[in-house]
Design a protein around this motif. Structure first.
Motif, PDB file in Angstrom:
ATOM      1  N   LEU A  21      -5.325   4.695  10.635  1.00 49.87           N
ATOM      2  CA  LEU A  21      -4.574   5.609  10.432  1.00 49.87           C
ATOM      3  C   LEU A  21      -3.096   5.054   9.993  1.00 49.87           C
ATOM      4  CD1 LEU A  21      -4.656   9.015  13.171  1.00 49.87           C
ATOM      5  CD2 LEU A  21      -4.089   8.821  10.882  1.00 49.87           C
ATOM      6  N   HIS A  22      -3.650   4.024   9.938  1.00 46.70           N
ATOM      7  CA  HIS A  22      -2.371   3.039   8.845  1.00 46.70           C
ATOM      8  C   HIS A  22      -2.084   3.395   7.427  1.00 46.70           C
ATOM      9  CE1 HIS A  22      -3.366  -1.039   8.517  1.00 46.70           C
ATOM     10  NE2 HIS A  22      -4.313   0.348   8.159  1.00 46.70           N
ATOM     11  N   GLY A  23      -3.224   3.504   6.750  1.00 41.65           N
ATOM     12  CA  GLY A  23      -3.418   4.093   5.570  1.00 41.65           C
ATOM     13  C   GLY A  23      -3.246   6.172   5.119  1.00 41.65           C
ATOM     14  N   GLN A  24      -2.991   6.356   6.228  1.00 43.58           N
ATOM     15  CA  GLN A  24      -2.434   7.882   6.114  1.00 43.58           C
ATOM     16  C   GLN A  24      -1.122   8.694   6.359  1.00 43.58           C
ATOM     17  OE1 GLN A  24      -5.940  10.108   7.911  1.00 43.58           O
ATOM     18  NE2 GLN A  24      -6.957   8.114   8.483  1.00 43.58           N
TER      19      GLN A  24
ATOM     20  N   HIS B  56       1.198  -1.046  -0.364  1.00 43.44           N
ATOM     21  CA  HIS B  56      -0.065  -0.076  -0.061  1.00 43.44           C
ATOM     22  C   HIS B  56       0.423   1.123  -0.045  1.00 43.44           C
ATOM     23  CE1 HIS B  56      -1.739  -3.416   2.681  1.00 43.44           C
ATOM     24  NE2 HIS B  56      -2.780  -2.776   1.582  1.00 43.44           N
ATOM     25  N   CYS B  57       0.085   2.623  -0.589  1.00 48.24           N
ATOM     26  CA  CYS B  57       0.884   3.612  -0.490  1.00 48.24           C
ATOM     27  C   CYS B  57       0.675   4.376   1.456  1.00 48.24           C
ATOM     28  CB  CYS B  57       1.217   4.172  -1.953  1.00 48.24           C
ATOM     29  SG  CYS B  57      -0.439   5.236  -1.684  1.00 48.24           S
ATOM     30  N   ASP B  58       0.438   4.152   1.426  1.00 49.32           N
ATOM     31  CA  ASP B  58      -0.562   4.768   2.258  1.00 49.32           C
ATOM     32  C   ASP B  58       0.171   6.432   2.699  1.00 49.32           C
ATOM     33  OD1 ASP B  58      -0.711   2.100   3.539  1.00 49.32           O
ATOM     34  OD2 ASP B  58       1.451   2.577   4.823  1.00 49.32           O
ATOM     35  N   LEU B  59      -1.262   6.893   1.593  1.00 51.20           N
ATOM     36  CA  LEU B  59      -0.644   7.970   1.292  1.00 51.20           C
ATOM     37  C   LEU B  59      -2.488   8.721   1.574  1.00 51.20           C
ATOM     38  CD1 LEU B  59       0.732   8.535  -2.195  1.00 51.20           C
ATOM     39  CD2 LEU B  59       1.009  10.578  -0.059  1.00 51.20           C
ATOM     40  N   ASN B  60      -3.426   8.028   2.225  1.00 50.48           N
ATOM     41  CA  ASN B  60      -4.589   8.850   1.815  1.00 50.48           C
ATOM     42  C   ASN B  60      -4.551  10.146   3.164  1.00 50.48           C
ATOM     43  OD1 ASN B  60      -7.057   7.482   0.627  1.00 50.48           O
ATOM     44  ND2 ASN B  60      -6.377   6.114   1.384  1.00 50.48           N
ATOM     45  N   THR B  61      -5.111  10.587   2.400  1.00 46.26           N
ATOM     46  CA  THR B  61      -4.933  11.915   3.710  1.00 46.26           C
ATOM     47  C   THR B  61      -6.098  12.078   4.198  1.00 46.26           C
ATOM     48  OG1 THR B  61      -6.781  13.317   2.757  1.00 46.26           O
ATOM     49  CG2 THR B  61      -4.855  13.785   1.718  1.00 46.26           C
ATOM     50  N   PRO B  62      -6.921  12.559   5.697  1.00 41.18           N
ATOM     51  CA  PRO B  62      -7.483  12.457   6.629  1.00 41.18           C
ATOM     52  C   PRO B  62      -9.537  12.464   5.970  1.00 41.18           C
ATOM     53  CG  PRO B  62      -6.708  13.576   7.896  1.00 41.18           C
ATOM     54  CD  PRO B  62      -5.298  13.901   6.442  1.00 41.18           C
ATOM     55  N   LEU B  63      -9.058  12.907   4.501  1.00 36.00           N
ATOM     56  CA  LEU B  63     -10.172  12.889   3.909  1.00 36.00           C
ATOM     57  C   LEU B  63     -10.543  12.328   3.078  1.00 36.00           C
ATOM     58  CD1 LEU B  63      -9.653  17.095   4.191  1.00 36.00           C
ATOM     59  CD2 LEU B  63     -11.392  16.440   5.853  1.00 36.00           C
ATOM     60  N   THR B  64      -9.520  11.445   2.465  1.00 35.35           N
ATOM     61  CA  THR B  64     -10.085  10.638   1.471  1.00 35.35           C
ATOM     62  C   THR B  64      -9.802   9.240   2.063  1.00 35.35           C
ATOM     63  OG1 THR B  64      -7.111  10.275   1.269  1.00 35.35           O
ATOM     64  CG2 THR B  64      -8.404  11.848  -0.464  1.00 35.35           C
ATOM     65  N   SER B  65      -9.569   9.346   3.481  1.00 34.48           N
ATOM     66  CA  SER B  65      -9.749   8.058   4.009  1.00 34.48           C
ATOM     67  C   SER B  65     -11.101   6.735   3.808  1.00 34.48           C
ATOM     68  CB  SER B  65      -8.981   7.437   5.438  1.00 34.48           C
ATOM     69  OG  SER B  65      -8.872   6.309   5.746  1.00 34.48           O
TER      70      SER B  65
ATOM     71  N   LEU C 117       1.399  18.578   0.525  1.00 32.13           N
ATOM     72  CA  LEU C 117       0.492  17.893   0.161  1.00 32.13           C
ATOM     73  C   LEU C 117      -0.284  18.673   1.745  1.00 32.13           C
ATOM     74  CD1 LEU C 117      -0.260  13.817  -0.092  1.00 32.13           C
ATOM     75  CD2 LEU C 117      -1.669  16.466  -1.359  1.00 32.13           C
ATOM     76  N   GLN C 118       0.693  19.698   1.877  1.00 29.60           N
ATOM     77  CA  GLN C 118      -0.294  20.736   3.306  1.00 29.60           C
ATOM     78  C   GLN C 118      -1.406  21.479   3.218  1.00 29.60           C
ATOM     79  OE1 GLN C 118       1.311  18.731   6.301  1.00 29.60           O
ATOM     80  NE2 GLN C 118       1.813  17.642   4.575  1.00 29.60           N
ATOM     81  N   ASP C 119      -1.642  22.177   1.686  1.00 34.40           N
ATOM     82  CA  ASP C 119      -3.116  22.173   2.524  1.00 34.40           C
ATOM     83  C   ASP C 119      -4.177  21.555   2.217  1.00 34.40           C
ATOM     84  OD1 ASP C 119      -2.382  22.096  -0.505  1.00 34.40           O
ATOM     85  OD2 ASP C 119      -2.842  23.262  -1.340  1.00 34.40           O
ATOM     86  N   LYS C 120      -3.799  20.402   1.727  1.00 38.79           N
ATOM     87  CA  LYS C 120      -5.057  19.098   1.038  1.00 38.79           C
ATOM     88  C   LYS C 120      -4.753  18.211   2.712  1.00 38.79           C
ATOM     89  CE  LYS C 120      -4.921  19.503  -3.048  1.00 38.79           C
ATOM     90  NZ  LYS C 120      -4.179  20.916  -2.435  1.00 38.79           N
TER      91      LYS C 120
ATOM     92  N   ILE D 261      -2.682  11.513  -5.987  1.00 41.21           N
ATOM     93  CA  ILE D 261      -1.778  11.859  -5.322  1.00 41.21           C
ATOM     94  C   ILE D 261      -0.613  11.793  -6.300  1.00 41.21           C
ATOM     95  CG2 ILE D 261      -0.122  12.105  -3.250  1.00 41.21           C
ATOM     96  CD1 ILE D 261      -2.911  12.223  -1.729  1.00 41.21           C
ATOM     97  N   LEU D 262      -0.298   9.939  -6.405  1.00 41.46           N
ATOM     98  CA  LEU D 262       1.181   9.712  -7.032  1.00 41.46           C
ATOM     99  C   LEU D 262       1.247  10.259  -8.412  1.00 41.46           C
ATOM    100  CD1 LEU D 262       1.024   5.644  -6.376  1.00 41.46           C
ATOM    101  CD2 LEU D 262       2.433   7.969  -5.654  1.00 41.46           C
ATOM    102  N   LYS D 263       0.360  10.485  -8.689  1.00 41.82           N
ATOM    103  CA  LYS D 263       0.427  10.932  -9.602  1.00 41.82           C
ATOM    104  C   LYS D 263       0.844  12.319 -10.202  1.00 41.82           C
ATOM    105  CE  LYS D 263       0.074   7.471 -12.933  1.00 41.82           C
ATOM    106  NZ  LYS D 263       1.674   7.181 -13.877  1.00 41.82           N
TER     107      LYS D 263
END
Ligand SMILES: NC(=[NH2+])NCCC[C@H](N)C(=O)O
Ligand SMILES: [Mn+2]
Ligand SMILES: [Mn+2]
Length: 355
Positions: free
Chosen positions: A161-164, A147-156, A173-176, A210-212
């Motif tokens: 939180l282990h996926g974020q 997994h890339c564990d890149l979700n934000t709290p708004l996309t999870s 990414l901070q403004d997201k 996000i990756l792209k």
């Protein structure tokens, strides 16, 4: 490894013959992080104990590492830790755990050790990278994971939180990222270009976006198939290190390895790295000479269906760490610096017999 040590010990016992002082490879600091609130399956807090019980310290000492064990961190479960947005679970507990892990890793690296963090779930990647970056702001990260564990709290979608964790670490990414209770202390410490993923095969839609869109370099299992693990590692280092050497943080989620080999983990995904690919990654990272901190996370002993499954998973965890710290399949220098000659054998044998 045990064969090599057995050989040395045999020579010492039988012949009174000692090899030259072993080369000191690394000074390592082990930090246990028995923490599970970044996801919903209890048991992953047993990871550090299981990995230690499988003989981690002995393996590293056998490689010539000087091992300092900082013990296990004790974490506080914050009461009334209501979900953020009705979705994200245990934000205050996860935030606080990572705050103390940050301090622990920063201290270990500051003390001159290569930090080895034993998880626990992968939400701990936040504190480990953060603490490492406090000492080595120029670090880069290799994240080996299904997994890339890149979700934000708004996309999870899972709320786990282990996926974020990575979303909290990347500056761009901070403004997201909303302000989450328990997370006010965090400052993002890496850029999108300082990160490479290896082993991906379960990526959520927002994570792919996000990756792209942030230009993050990744080698999914498809690229591992296409290029082979050798080219994957070459390209990883070309991207991250190039001519300018810099500290490397390896965050290794045991679910990167195929679940037929490492089944005792919370979010297994079929089609993972082979044992040989896993060890090749670790060997090559060691060979950079730049590994400065690593994580081994998501070993969940309670999810093993049998002792065999538990041992297989835990032994792979110990192997990944050992190979990252200098174990090599071809054997290694410093284990045997000279061969006994018939005369030295005879002399020392006599001495041993007389004693
Ligand atoms: N560290 C892990 N095992 N992460 C799994 C994450 C799975 C999923 N993408 C999520 O966000 O929930
Ligand atoms: Mn992970
Ligand atoms: Mn994973």
């Amino acid at each position: 490894m045990s064969l090599q040590r057995g050989f040395t010990e045999l020579l010492q016992k039988r012949l009174g013959w000692f090899p030259k002082q072993r080369r000191l490879v690394h000074s390592v600091g082990i930090i246990g992080a028995p923490f599970s609130y970044g996801q919903k399956r209890r048991g992953v807090e047993g990871g550090p104990r299981a990995i230690r019980d499988a003989g981690l310290t002995e393996r590293l000492s056998g490689l010539g590492c000087k091992v300092y064990d900082y013990g296990d961190l004790s974490f506080t479960t914050v009461p009334n830790d209501t979900p953020y947005n009705n979705i994200v679970h245990h934000p205050r507990t996860v935030g606080l755990a990572n705050q103390s892990l940050t301090e622990a890793v920063s201290r270990a690296v500051g003390d001159g050790h290569l930090s080895i963090m034993l998880g626990g779930d992968h939400s701990l990647g936040i504190g480990s990278v953060h603490g490492h970056a406090q000492q080595r702001p120029d670090l880069c990260v290799i994240w080996v994971d299904a997994h890339c564990d890149l979700n934000t709290p708004l996309t999870s979608m899972s709320g786990n939180l282990h996926g974020q964790p990575v979303s909290f670490l990347i500056r761009e990414l901070q403004d997201k990222i909303p302000s989450l209770p328990g997370f006010s202390w965090i400052t993002p410490c890496i850029s999108a270009k300082d990160l490479v993923y290896i082993g991906l095969r379960d990526v959520d839609p927002a994570e792919y976006y996000i990756l792209k869109n942030f230009g993050i370099r990744y080698f999914s299992m498809k690229e591992v198939d296409q290029l082979g693990i050798r080219k994957v590692m070459e390209r990883t280092f070309d991207h991250l290190i190039g001519k300018q050497k810099r500290p490397v943080h390896l965050s290794f989620d045991v679910d990167a390895i195929d679940p037929s080999l490492a089944p005792a983990t919370g979010t297994p995904v079929i089609g993972g790295l082979t044992y040989r690919e896993g060890m090749y990654i670790a060997e090559e990272i060691h060979n950079t000479g730049m590994l400065s901190a690593m994580d081994l996370v998501e070993v969940n002993p309670k999810l093993a269906a049998s002792d065999e499954e538990l041992n297989a998973t835990v032994n792979i965890a110990v192997d990944v760490i050992s190979f990252s710290l200098g174990q090599a399949r071809e054997g290694s220098h410093g284990k045997c610096d000279e061969l006994p000659t018939p005369s030295s054998t005879y002399a020392t044998n006599e001495q041993t017999l007389r004693l």
